[in-house]
Scaffold this active site. Structure first.
Site, PDB file in Angstrom:
ATOM      1  CG  ASP A 298       0.294   0.106   2.865  1.00 30.29           C
ATOM      2  OD1 ASP A 298       0.727  -0.618   2.108  1.00 30.29           O
ATOM      3  OD2 ASP A 298      -0.449   0.702   3.667  1.00 30.29           O
TER       4      ASP A 298
ATOM      5  CD  GLU B 164       4.181   0.890   6.612  1.00 27.57           C
ATOM      6  OE1 GLU B 164       4.952   1.167   7.789  1.00 27.57           O
ATOM      7  OE2 GLU B 164       3.348   1.413   6.096  1.00 27.57           O
TER       8      GLU B 164
END
Length: 480
Positions: free
Chosen positions: A89, A152
């Site tokens: 991400d 994250e």
């Protein structure tokens, strides 16, 4: 070592693989359903995850998907596991790029795109390091798992879900910080200060709205205020104040009519929330300008004064009452990531990185008197305790040696950072790369890019690390 030659031979394919996953916009979004599947972090993140697992399979590895919350690409056998914890991400792309942030354009020896440094480039480097070792016939004594995190940059739910399903590795590293190695990370806390206002429909100068920033862990790049007055002369005065401020400070600010209102905008410089000193906070700029105005509602004036008196451009929390520091990790840092005012309430989202010898409770206690004085509430959000490993431990010493052998840099010391990595998720994990000392850090900024030469070097470094750490003769920390 044959695997190093294989890295050279496979490098064009490695660059193509990185371009493919950078081209997928993987900013975490709300959960959605797709057929019978649940995509916990939205379609973009899922598409990137699926493509990376597919790549791992094409390279000859086994893969595992933990219900779309995360997964791994696995190499080798063994009772113990060496984990490489990366993430797919990315933060929102922002504005002002020289290239489309998802074009993965290659220019002047760099590949450009959101995620090239943080963290798709290092993930692909680790994957091709594993491929080179496999193609060279290496048989590790421990299972090697390239673990793919999917949120994250937000809440880390995916990694914790994965670890609960698949089990934690015995040791390993996350390629999501700096070389030569990190031996610690400051504590992280995010919280929102909420202030209620009565919506007074009075005359004079009124603040109608105030917004700024995109994420708690990013220095706000832009901020916007809308003010309203029944007196057109007030707008001329405000424009003059803004013009004077621009001339005196050199900062990018403007004021323009917008129907019956006046819009004031400020442009800052984005940076990672762990290093707010590297940026310029647009929220602080616009609050400084608003502090030069006189609103009819004294509660608004008091709130603006609170910000300018106790936060302003101070990135170490000293005026806010929490200016802690220690020898191991240095000063606390404070970043105002988001502001949102809508006449009835104001919310201020703040991200703090505190020293390894401190606690979150100490930080909250430091500014509690201000919260009480200005009648604000605290909404506690993300909180992660600090992690620390002695710089002369076998893990840190070995990783530092591997880095030095590949770069010739035997002088740079391990360090403690304010950034938060997956080293916090499991025992015996440390951050190892992938930013080289002296290189420009464009993580979370426009024109994020990765040198192709650096990509090749980090791939060799990670291959060496996997080679050494996956042997059963390397001790698991705490089991020596």
């Amino acid at each position: 070592m044959e695997y190093r030659n294989i890295i050279e031979d496979n490098f064009d394919a490695e660059v193509e693989a990185l371009q493919k996953i950078v081209s997928i916009k993987s900013v975490a979004e709300d959960e959605i359903s797709s057929g019978e599947e649940i995509l916990p972090f939205g379609k973009g993140v899922h598409d990137c995850f699926r493509e990376t697992l597919k790549l791992g399979e094409e390279l000859g590895f086994k893969t595992y998907n933990a219900d779309n919350y995360g997964g791994h690409i696995e190499f080798g056998e063994g009772e113990e596991t060496l984990g490489i914890l990366g993430h797919l991400d990315v933060v929102p792309e922002g504005t002002g790029w020289s290239f489309d942030p998802y074009s993965a354009a290659v220019s002047d020896g760099y590949i450009y795109g959101r995620g090239t440094q943080d963290d798709k480039g290092p993930v692909i480097a680790a994957l091709f390091a594993m491929k080179a070792l496999k193609d060279a016939g290496f048989e590790p004594g421990r299972k090697i798992r390239l673990i793919l995190g999917l949120d994250e940059e937000t809440a880390w739910r995916g990694m914790y879900y994965y670890l609960d399903k698949a089990g934690a590795p015995d040791l390993g590293f996350t390629p999501d910080a700096d070389f030569p190695a990190l031996n610690g990370e400051k504590g992280i806390m995010s919280f929102t200060l909420v202030k209620k206002f009565s919506d007074r429909n009075t005359g004079g100068l009124r603040l109608r709205s105030l917004t700024g920033g995109n994420a708690a862990n990013m220095v706000a790049e832009g901020a916007r205020a809308v003010v309203l007055s029944d007196d057109d002369n007030a707008y001329d005065n405000i424009k003059s104040i803004v013009d004077d401020y621009r001339r005196e400070t050199g900062r990018t600010v403007s004021a323009r009519r917008m129907g019956k209102s006046l819009e004031i905008t400020a442009e800052g410089i984005s940076a990672h929330g762990a290093t707010p000193e590297a940026g310029l906070n647009a929220i602080s700029i616009i609050m400084e300008i608003l502090g030069k105005l006189n609103f009819t509602d004294e509660d608004i004036n008091d709130y603006i004064a609170f910000y300018n008196d106790y936060i302003g451009f101070d990135v170490n929390g000293e005026r806010f009452g929490c200016g802690f520091s220690d020898e191991q990790s240095g000063k606390l840092t404070l970043n105002v990531g988001i502001i949102d005012f809508d006449r009835k309430s104001a919310s201020l989202t703040i991200n703090v990185r505190y020293p390894v010898t401190c606690t979150a409770e100490q930080v909250y206690e430091g500014f509690s008197h201000l919260v009480e004085k200005y009648d604000m509430g605290i909404v506690k959000e993300k909180e992660q305790a600090p992690v620390y490993m002695e710089p002369d431990s076998p893990m840190i010493s070995t990783l530092r040696q591997i880095y030095a052998e590949n770069t010739g840099d035997y002088d740079t010391e391990p360090k403690v950072i304010g950034g938060g990595t997956y080293a916090r998720c499991s025992e015996n994990i440390v951050a190892f790369g992938a930013l080289f000392p002296g290189d420009e850090d464009r993580m979370h900024q426009k024109d994020e890019r990765l040198s192709l030469d650096r990509l090749k070097t980090m791939t060799k470094i990670y291959a060496d690390a996997v080679y050494r750490l996956s042997g059963t003769d390397f001790p698991v920390p705490g089991r020596e």
